[in-house]
Design an enzyme around this catalytic site. Structure first.
Site, PDB file in Angstrom:
ATOM      1  N   LYS A  14      -9.130  -8.583   8.013  1.00 36.49           N
ATOM      2  CA  LYS A  14      -9.676  -7.284   7.585  1.00 36.49           C
ATOM      3  C   LYS A  14     -11.165  -7.384   7.231  1.00 36.49           C
ATOM      4  O   LYS A  14     -11.920  -6.445   7.484  1.00 36.49           O
ATOM      5  CB  LYS A  14      -8.850  -6.636   6.471  1.00 36.49           C
ATOM      6  CG  LYS A  14      -8.649  -7.461   5.239  1.00 36.49           C
ATOM      7  CD  LYS A  14      -7.638  -6.803   4.315  1.00 36.49           C
ATOM      8  CE  LYS A  14      -7.197  -7.690   3.167  1.00 36.49           C
ATOM      9  NZ  LYS A  14      -8.190  -8.409   2.415  1.00 36.49           N
ATOM     10  N   ARG A  88      -3.217  -2.232  -3.286  1.00 34.16           N
ATOM     11  CA  ARG A  88      -2.245  -3.282  -2.969  1.00 34.16           C
ATOM     12  C   ARG A  88      -0.917  -3.013  -3.670  1.00 34.16           C
ATOM     13  O   ARG A  88       0.035  -3.758  -3.472  1.00 34.16           O
ATOM     14  CB  ARG A  88      -2.780  -4.634  -3.429  1.00 34.16           C
ATOM     15  CG  ARG A  88      -3.479  -5.437  -2.329  1.00 34.16           C
ATOM     16  CD  ARG A  88      -4.019  -6.713  -2.952  1.00 34.16           C
ATOM     17  NE  ARG A  88      -4.180  -7.800  -2.050  1.00 34.16           N
ATOM     18  CZ  ARG A  88      -5.358  -8.210  -1.556  1.00 34.16           C
ATOM     19  NH1 ARG A  88      -6.452  -7.566  -1.830  1.00 34.16           N
ATOM     20  NH2 ARG A  88      -5.420  -9.263  -0.787  1.00 34.16           N
ATOM     21  N   ARG A 123     -10.166 -20.876   7.127  1.00 35.76           N
ATOM     22  CA  ARG A 123     -11.250 -19.939   6.807  1.00 35.76           C
ATOM     23  C   ARG A 123     -12.402 -20.592   6.038  1.00 35.76           C
ATOM     24  O   ARG A 123     -12.191 -21.369   5.115  1.00 35.76           O
ATOM     25  CB  ARG A 123     -10.687 -18.781   5.966  1.00 35.76           C
ATOM     26  CG  ARG A 123     -11.758 -17.836   5.456  1.00 35.76           C
ATOM     27  CD  ARG A 123     -11.222 -16.505   5.100  1.00 35.76           C
ATOM     28  NE  ARG A 123     -10.215 -16.545   4.049  1.00 35.76           N
ATOM     29  CZ  ARG A 123      -9.503 -15.479   3.688  1.00 35.76           C
ATOM     30  NH1 ARG A 123      -9.696 -14.319   4.286  1.00 35.76           N
ATOM     31  NH2 ARG A 123      -8.608 -15.580   2.730  1.00 35.76           N
ATOM     32  N   ARG A 157     -12.853 -20.852   0.279  1.00 39.98           N
ATOM     33  CA  ARG A 157     -12.411 -20.108  -0.903  1.00 39.98           C
ATOM     34  C   ARG A 157     -11.430 -20.950  -1.709  1.00 39.98           C
ATOM     35  O   ARG A 157     -10.553 -21.593  -1.141  1.00 39.98           O
ATOM     36  CB  ARG A 157     -11.736 -18.797  -0.479  1.00 39.98           C
ATOM     37  CG  ARG A 157     -12.705 -17.656  -0.347  1.00 39.98           C
ATOM     38  CD  ARG A 157     -12.077 -16.432   0.202  1.00 39.98           C
ATOM     39  NE  ARG A 157     -10.817 -16.042  -0.422  1.00 39.98           N
ATOM     40  CZ  ARG A 157     -10.208 -14.899  -0.176  1.00 39.98           C
ATOM     41  NH1 ARG A 157     -10.736 -14.034   0.664  1.00 39.98           N
ATOM     42  NH2 ARG A 157      -9.076 -14.594  -0.764  1.00 39.98           N
ATOM     43  N   ARG A 168       0.292 -15.643  -2.807  1.00 36.86           N
ATOM     44  CA  ARG A 168      -0.380 -14.437  -2.289  1.00 36.86           C
ATOM     45  C   ARG A 168       0.468 -13.763  -1.220  1.00 36.86           C
ATOM     46  O   ARG A 168       0.589 -12.543  -1.189  1.00 36.86           O
ATOM     47  CB  ARG A 168      -1.764 -14.798  -1.719  1.00 36.86           C
ATOM     48  CG  ARG A 168      -2.798 -14.995  -2.786  1.00 36.86           C
ATOM     49  CD  ARG A 168      -3.895 -15.923  -2.336  1.00 36.86           C
ATOM     50  NE  ARG A 168      -4.720 -15.333  -1.298  1.00 36.86           N
ATOM     51  CZ  ARG A 168      -5.398 -16.067  -0.393  1.00 36.86           C
ATOM     52  NH1 ARG A 168      -5.313 -17.375  -0.392  1.00 36.86           N
ATOM     53  NH2 ARG A 168      -6.140 -15.478   0.498  1.00 36.86           N
TER      54      ARG A 168
HETATM   55  P1  AMP Z   1      -8.692 -10.934  -0.834  1.00 36.46           P
HETATM   56  O1  AMP Z   1     -10.148 -11.283  -0.798  1.00 36.46           O
HETATM   57  O2  AMP Z   1      -8.411  -9.557  -0.318  1.00 36.46           O
HETATM   58  O3  AMP Z   1      -7.843 -11.984  -0.138  1.00 36.46           O
HETATM   59  O4  AMP Z   1      -8.235 -10.963  -2.370  1.00 36.46           O
HETATM   60  C1  AMP Z   1      -8.374 -12.159  -3.139  1.00 36.46           C
HETATM   61  C2  AMP Z   1      -7.634 -12.024  -4.458  1.00 36.46           C
HETATM   62  O5  AMP Z   1      -8.221 -10.969  -5.253  1.00 36.46           O
HETATM   63  C3  AMP Z   1      -6.156 -11.659  -4.392  1.00 36.46           C
HETATM   64  O6  AMP Z   1      -5.335 -12.803  -4.129  1.00 36.46           O
HETATM   65  C4  AMP Z   1      -5.928 -11.078  -5.787  1.00 36.46           C
HETATM   66  O7  AMP Z   1      -5.873 -12.105  -6.755  1.00 36.46           O
HETATM   67  C5  AMP Z   1      -7.217 -10.301  -6.022  1.00 36.46           C
HETATM   68  N1  AMP Z   1      -7.120  -8.906  -5.514  1.00 36.46           N
HETATM   69  C6  AMP Z   1      -7.741  -8.409  -4.414  1.00 36.46           C
HETATM   70  N2  AMP Z   1      -7.463  -7.098  -4.245  1.00 36.46           N
HETATM   71  C7  AMP Z   1      -6.630  -6.758  -5.270  1.00 36.46           C
HETATM   72  C8  AMP Z   1      -5.980  -5.550  -5.643  1.00 36.46           C
HETATM   73  N3  AMP Z   1      -6.105  -4.421  -4.925  1.00 36.46           N
HETATM   74  N4  AMP Z   1      -5.195  -5.573  -6.755  1.00 36.46           N
HETATM   75  C9  AMP Z   1      -5.060  -6.691  -7.487  1.00 36.46           C
HETATM   76  N5  AMP Z   1      -5.645  -7.863  -7.178  1.00 36.46           N
HETATM   77  C10 AMP Z   1      -6.428  -7.923  -6.092  1.00 36.46           C
END
Ligand code: AMP
Length: 214
Positions: A14, A88, A123, A157, A168
């Protein structure tokens, strides 16, 4: 152009698609993960709490992320936006819909757990926002470990490890089912196959936003 919500398992692509949509159509890219990573860097109680939750692969509270997203949405008056990683949970989806005059299409990235894990482990990211992948030929950096754009060192990351990935992915599956039903009932959901090259996925997304455009 329509506003877009991307729903995807970890490392589904994404961020890569958001960057292309931003370049080609001038979208505002609102990445929930990036906002939280910035928050985690601040040396505050909130930042430390967010950092701890993210490192375990769990979700931060609906209120924390919803407040951050609402602030960013206020800045997107004239351009369409992509919500990358928000909502989410069902509660977040309802909070978004409580904002006046919000319309969007929802695009779901269909990818298996095995492929998602492989992508997460391969990644690499740059602080400029560009993302690479060691296991996808077209997403490898030209020079190993260096960003093609800004020549900075690429980073892994801290949550892209197998242990955090499992949390996750399971958290995603658990929360996504009600979210999918919510958007299906509103006739806003489009599922796309992401086992394709980046440009083909991009074309699939463009045909969705074109057909549903204003
Ligand atoms: P991402 O970069 O989208 O993979 O998100 C990394 C991490 O950020 C996730 O594993 C969650 O810990 C936190 N996170 C991202 N988006 C959300 C959301 N909408 N609600 C809660 N936690 C989030």
């Amino acid at each position: 152009m329509k506003n877009i919500i991307f729903i995807s398992p970890p490392a589904g692509g994404k961020g890569t698609q958001s960057t292309k949509l931003k370049e080609v159509y001038g979208y505002n890219h609102l990445s929930a993960g990036d906002m939280l990573r910035r928050c985690a860097l601040s040396n505050t109680d909130l930042g430390n709490k967010v950092k701890d939750i993210m490192s375990k692969g769990e979700l931060v509270s609906d209120d924390i992320i919803t407040n951050l997203i609402k602030e960013e949405l206020k800045k997107c008056k004239d351009k369409p936006f992509i919500l990358d990683g928000y909502p989410r949970t069902l509660k977040q989806a309802e909070a978004l819909d409580s904002i006046d005059n919000i319309d969007y299409v929802v695009i779901y990235f269909n990818i298996s757990m095995e492929d998602s894990l492989k992508r997460a482990l391969g990644r690499l990211t740059c602080s400029c926002g560009k993302s690479y992948n060691l296991y996808i030929d077209e997403l490898k950096p030209k020079v190993e470990g260096i960003c093609d754009n800004c020549k900075k060192l690429l980073e892994k990351r801290s949550d892209d490890n197998e242990e955090s990935f499992k949390v996750r992915f399971n958290t995603f599956i658990e929360n996504t089912k009600p979210l999918i039903e919510y958007y299906e009932n509103k006739n806003k959901l489009y599922k796309i196959d992401v086992n394709k090259d980046v440009d083909s996925i991009f074309n699939d997304i463009v045909s969705i936003i074109d057909n549903r455009g204003n």
